[in-house]
Design a protein around this motif. Structure first.
Motif, PDB file in Angstrom:
ATOM      1  N   UNK A  99      79.184   6.063  21.167  1.00 34.01           N
ATOM      2  CA  UNK A  99      80.497   5.876  21.814  1.00 34.01           C
ATOM      3  C   UNK A  99      81.375   4.891  21.042  1.00 34.01           C
ATOM      4  N   UNK A 100      80.853   4.362  19.934  1.00 34.20           N
ATOM      5  CA  UNK A 100      81.560   3.320  19.177  1.00 34.20           C
ATOM      6  C   UNK A 100      81.750   3.756  17.728  1.00 34.20           C
ATOM      7  N   UNK A 101      82.591   4.747  17.460  1.00 32.00           N
ATOM      8  CA  UNK A 101      82.774   5.161  16.063  1.00 32.00           C
ATOM      9  C   UNK A 101      83.300   3.991  15.233  1.00 32.00           C
ATOM     10  N   UNK A 102      82.680   3.702  14.091  1.00 31.17           N
ATOM     11  CA  UNK A 102      83.102   2.527  13.328  1.00 31.17           C
ATOM     12  C   UNK A 102      84.445   2.728  12.634  1.00 31.17           C
TER      13      UNK A 102
ATOM     14  N   UNK B  15      79.374   0.042  10.738  1.00 28.44           N
ATOM     15  CA  UNK B  15      78.123  -0.452  11.313  1.00 28.44           C
ATOM     16  C   UNK B  15      77.154   0.722  11.368  1.00 28.44           C
ATOM     17  N   UNK B  16      75.868   0.450  11.611  1.00 28.72           N
ATOM     18  CA  UNK B  16      74.928   1.559  11.689  1.00 28.72           C
ATOM     19  C   UNK B  16      75.407   2.557  12.737  1.00 28.72           C
ATOM     20  N   UNK B  17      75.463   3.824  12.354  1.00 29.73           N
ATOM     21  CA  UNK B  17      76.060   4.835  13.231  1.00 29.73           C
ATOM     22  C   UNK B  17      75.459   6.171  12.862  1.00 29.73           C
ATOM     23  N   UNK B  18      75.207   6.960  13.861  1.00 32.96           N
ATOM     24  CA  UNK B  18      74.636   8.280  13.629  1.00 32.96           C
ATOM     25  C   UNK B  18      75.379   8.993  12.486  1.00 32.96           C
ATOM     26  N   UNK B  19      74.663   9.317  11.439  1.00 29.41           N
ATOM     27  CA  UNK B  19      75.284  10.043  10.329  1.00 29.41           C
ATOM     28  C   UNK B  19      75.928   9.146   9.288  1.00 29.41           C
ATOM     29  N   UNK B  20      75.947   7.835   9.522  1.00 27.47           N
ATOM     30  CA  UNK B  20      76.528   6.941   8.516  1.00 27.47           C
ATOM     31  C   UNK B  20      75.513   5.840   8.230  1.00 27.47           C
ATOM     32  N   UNK B  21      74.971   5.842   7.032  1.00 26.41           N
ATOM     33  CA  UNK B  21      73.941   4.861   6.696  1.00 26.41           C
ATOM     34  C   UNK B  21      74.603   3.592   6.152  1.00 26.41           C
ATOM     35  N   UNK B  22      75.074   2.745   7.053  1.00 27.08           N
ATOM     36  CA  UNK B  22      75.651   1.477   6.581  1.00 27.08           C
ATOM     37  C   UNK B  22      74.556   0.603   5.996  1.00 27.08           C
TER      38      UNK B  22
ATOM     39  N   UNK C  68      57.596   0.113   4.379  1.00 25.39           N
ATOM     40  CA  UNK C  68      56.791   1.087   5.113  1.00 25.39           C
ATOM     41  C   UNK C  68      57.321   1.460   6.500  1.00 25.39           C
ATOM     42  N   UNK C  69      58.095   0.589   7.134  1.00 24.40           N
ATOM     43  CA  UNK C  69      58.645   0.913   8.460  1.00 24.40           C
ATOM     44  C   UNK C  69      60.160   1.047   8.371  1.00 24.40           C
ATOM     45  N   UNK C  70      60.717   1.772   9.327  1.00 20.43           N
ATOM     46  CA  UNK C  70      62.184   1.980   9.320  1.00 20.43           C
ATOM     47  C   UNK C  70      62.858   0.834  10.070  1.00 20.43           C
ATOM     48  N   UNK C  71      63.845   0.229   9.409  1.00 21.96           N
ATOM     49  CA  UNK C  71      64.612  -0.840  10.045  1.00 21.96           C
ATOM     50  C   UNK C  71      65.962  -0.259  10.461  1.00 21.96           C
ATOM     51  N   UNK C  72      66.204  -0.174  11.760  1.00 22.57           N
ATOM     52  CA  UNK C  72      67.437   0.502  12.195  1.00 22.57           C
ATOM     53  C   UNK C  72      68.114  -0.206  13.368  1.00 22.57           C
ATOM     54  N   UNK C  73      68.628  -1.420  13.122  1.00 19.97           N
ATOM     55  CA  UNK C  73      69.374  -2.088  14.199  1.00 19.97           C
ATOM     56  C   UNK C  73      70.672  -1.339  14.453  1.00 19.97           C
ATOM     57  N   UNK C  74      71.106  -1.277  15.681  1.00 18.08           N
ATOM     58  CA  UNK C  74      72.354  -0.545  15.975  1.00 18.08           C
ATOM     59  C   UNK C  74      73.392  -1.501  16.551  1.00 18.08           C
ATOM     60  N   UNK C  75      73.820  -2.435  15.708  1.00 20.09           N
ATOM     61  CA  UNK C  75      74.842  -3.374  16.178  1.00 20.09           C
ATOM     62  C   UNK C  75      76.232  -2.742  16.038  1.00 20.09           C
ATOM     63  N   UNK C  76      77.215  -3.395  16.681  1.00 23.48           N
ATOM     64  CA  UNK C  76      78.575  -2.846  16.719  1.00 23.48           C
ATOM     65  C   UNK C  76      79.556  -3.844  16.119  1.00 23.48           C
ATOM     66  N   UNK C  77      80.376  -3.368  15.187  1.00 25.30           N
ATOM     67  CA  UNK C  77      81.417  -4.246  14.633  1.00 25.30           C
ATOM     68  C   UNK C  77      82.764  -3.894  15.277  1.00 25.30           C
ATOM     69  N   UNK C  78      82.859  -4.307  16.535  1.00 26.45           N
ATOM     70  CA  UNK C  78      84.100  -4.237  17.326  1.00 26.45           C
ATOM     71  C   UNK C  78      84.326  -5.648  17.876  1.00 26.45           C
ATOM     72  N   UNK C  79      85.547  -5.965  18.275  1.00 19.47           N
ATOM     73  CA  UNK C  79      85.766  -7.236  18.971  1.00 19.47           C
ATOM     74  C   UNK C  79      84.867  -7.247  20.207  1.00 19.47           C
TER      75      UNK C  79
ATOM     76  N   UNK D 121      79.116  -4.769  -1.129  1.00 18.89           N
ATOM     77  CA  UNK D 121      77.755  -4.230  -1.145  1.00 18.89           C
ATOM     78  C   UNK D 121      77.192  -4.084   0.273  1.00 18.89           C
ATOM     79  N   UNK D 122      76.585  -2.940   0.533  1.00 21.72           N
ATOM     80  CA  UNK D 122      75.959  -2.736   1.843  1.00 21.72           C
ATOM     81  C   UNK D 122      74.704  -3.590   1.943  1.00 21.72           C
ATOM     82  N   UNK D 123      74.260  -3.907   3.169  1.00 24.32           N
ATOM     83  CA  UNK D 123      72.982  -4.624   3.308  1.00 24.32           C
ATOM     84  C   UNK D 123      71.803  -3.675   3.102  1.00 24.32           C
TER      85      UNK D 123
END
Ligand SMILES: Cc1cc2nc3c(=O)[nH]c(=O)nc-3n(C[C@H](O)[C@H](O)[C@H](O)COP(=O)(O)OP(=O)(O)OC[C@H]3O[C@@H](n4cnc5c(N)ncnc54)[C@H](O)[C@@H]3O)c2cc1C
Length: 540
Positions: free
Chosen positions: A62-65, A71-78, A84-95, A425-427
């Motif tokens: 619901x938060x298109x960047x 920010x991490x978003x379905x279909x966008x690899x920020x 060995x493990x997947x790191x996938x925090x889903x934070x939001x860069x909105x006010x 540079x992306x993280x």
């Protein structure tokens, strides 16, 4: 355009907002710089309503960047994840930041959680003890409006509170009440009401009471849940200036390695420089270390605040594993908030010398979407399908095990060769949950989860793979706190050891994770930082 301020706070999430308000209340001039757009709740609710069914469970959908603030978003690899493990925090860069879509669960640390090294010989000790942070927990509970049980028998941690919660806890749903009784009677485990940043029964902080939409993640439609966006108008009324759509990409040092300015790009990619006296970078546990590394200069060739080489290292989260099973008897979950109770006592014990502690929560999410899909795939139609949906809705339970994790310098955020829309540079994060967690899954939490499933009468329990973990999106460790500048980035006030007027509060500073959701601790630390900053500004 503002070009200078006494205090500059980068990031308008809960951590930045709490510090900004404390400074404003002390009479300081505050400028807040925010990467993302400022949006209305109505817009986010509308975005959620319009999502295709398959995207609704995605907390960020619901938060298109904005292009300039990815920010991490379905279909966008920020964020690039390696290891060995997947790191996938889903934070939001909105006010307002990531509390837009948090659940609001607010467990305090225990005294033991802060002394892993001295008590169990693993991890790190905190730079201070529980008694030191307790008053700041009290302030946090009042600022965010955290409801929780009045009865000490229902509280977690046990026997540590110096003040009552500002509001009583929310009632448990029928399924949660039954689960609580079964855990107590069959396993002797306490499933206690969650302390949560949500108004129970009465308005608080100009926000209404929870009316049980069961939609806390991704957005509370009525604003009963605290999120930092709810405080921004108040901060402006107190005199704050907020610049949105402004991405800070460099922090500039001057004489004595003090910070003199920050540089940001606006949405047209035009660069601006803002000078100040005191600087707070509250961009969260990924974006703050990223900004420190991006700001490398001649005085600080490895990045700012990084003389210890610890910036970006020790990245932590609460790795988690889920168990979904069906019971014979009906439970009926899904009324009230999405997380409303938990078993915390499994998070304490001398076993922590050997393997990670774990916290179990029975999710109270209404499960009708998953269940309808499952029922339809059985081939049933008409009345039979309707009955199957009812049966599964009443009897399908989802229990999650959330683990603590140790700080490991190899779990490291670095700058990727990939660039974002602004050319920054992306993280990139190397991520391995570690043997401490894997051992816990194999020897401790899987057997415990099986006992829980058996107690509720599950017919189809499957153990989790001790190799597969998801993240809880609780970002910790990358600017770790400690008393020794050689091994840590910030001191007990979240002030950098290297730059006297630079604070990096938030999850990055946390020295241990424990098992419970960590924003309440980040916010308590934000209050500690704010007090130190105010005394510095007032020359005390
Ligand atoms: C689905 C989900 C559920 C969660 N549930 C819980 C829960 O129940 N309990 C709990 O304790 N925690 C929960 N969390 C975690 C919680 O949301 C975070 O811990 C918390 O929001 C962190 O606050 P913060 O202020 O440090 O960072 P954020 O909220 O991420 O705010 C950082 C701010 O900085 C801004 N920013 C970033 N980079 C820049 C830049 N370069 N320039 C300018 N501004 C910048 C961002 O736009 C943002 O506004 C959950 C997280 C998720 C994703």
């Amino acid at each position: 355009m503002t070009s200078s301020s006494q205090v500059i706070v980068v990031g308008t999430g809960v951590v930045g907002s709490v510090i900004a308000e404390h400074c404003l209340d002390a009479g300081l001039e505050v400028l807040m710089i925010e990467a993302g757009p400022r949006v209305s709740r109505a817009q986010i609710v509308e975005n959620y309503r319009n999502l295709p069914l398959g995207a609704k469970p995605d907390a960020t959908a619901s938060y298109p960047p904005a292009d300039w603030a990815p920010h991490p978003f379905h279909g966008l690899e920020h964020l690039e994840s390696t290891g060995p493990n997947k790191y996938d925090p889903t934070y939001i860069r909105y006010a307002g930041g990531s509390t837009w879509h948090w659940a609001g669960t607010s467990w305090r640390l225990t005294p033991e959680d802060m002394q892993l090294r001295s008590r169990y010989g693993v991890g790190r000790d905190w730079a201070f003890d529980y008694e030191t942070i307790d008053p700041y927990y009290n302030m946090t509970e009042r600022k965010l409006g955290i409801c929780g049980p009045a009865d000490p028998a229902d509280q977690w941690p046990v026997r540590t509170r110096s003040m009552p919660y500002p509001m009583p806890h929310l009632p448990l749903s029928q399924g949660e009440r039954k689960f609580t009784e079964v855990m107590r009677d069959k396993l002797g485990l306490r499933n206690v009401p969650v302390a949560q940043a949500r108004n129970s029964g009465m308005p608080y902080d100009d926000r209404p009471a929870c009316c049980a939409n069961n939609n806390c993640v991704p957005v509370c439609p009525v604003g009963a849940k605290y999120d930092a966006a709810t405080s921004l108008n108040r901060l402006e009324a107190k005199g704050a200036t907020i610049l949105e759509n402004s991405v800070v990409y460099r922090v500039e040092t001057g004489e004595g390695n003090r910070i003199v300015a920050v540089h940001y790009y606006d949405r047209d990619k035009t660069s601006h420089r803002v000078t100040g006296e005191h600087f707070v970078i509250a961009c969260n546990g990924v974006e703050t270390p990223r900004l420190m590394l991006m700001s490398a200069d001649d005085r600080n060739p490895n990045g700012l605040a990084n003389s210890s080489d610890q910036v970006g290292r020790n990245m932590m989260d609460h790795p988690q594993q889920g168990y979904t099973f069906t019971t014979v008897e009906p439970y009926w979950l899904g009324a009230g908030p999405v997380v409303n109770s938990g078993i915390m006592e499994t998070s304490q014990g001398d076993f922590r010398a050997d393997h990670a502690a774990v916290y179990f929560r029975l999710n109270n999410f209404a499960r009708n979407r998953d269940i309808a899909k499952r029922a339809m795939s059985s081939g049933k139609v008409g009345r039979a399908l309707d009955e199957e949906i009812r049966r599964l809705t009443a009897t399908s339970l989802n229990v999650v095990a959330a683990f603590e994790m140790l700080p490991d310098p190899n779990n490291r955020l670095t700058l990727s060769a990939q660039k974002d829309w602004l050319g920054l540079p992306r993280p990139s994060v190397y991520w391995d949950v570690g043997d401490y967690v894997r051992r816990s899954s194999a020897e401790y939490s899987n057997p415990l989860a099986q006992r829980i499933a058996e107690a509720v009468g599950a017919t189809d329990f499957k153990p989790a793979s001790p190799e597969k973990f998801s993240t809880s999106k609780h970002i910790m460790g990358g600017t770790i706190m400690g008393n020794d500048p050689a091994t840590s980035v910030v001191d007990r006030h979240s002030r950098t050891h290297d730059h006297a007027n630079l604070y990096l509060p938030g999850g990055g500073a946390m020295a241990s994770t424990a098992c419970g959701n960590s924003t309440i601790t980040m916010t308590a630390m934000a209050f500690m930082a704010a007090e130190a900053l105010v005394s510095e500004a007032k020359g005390a």
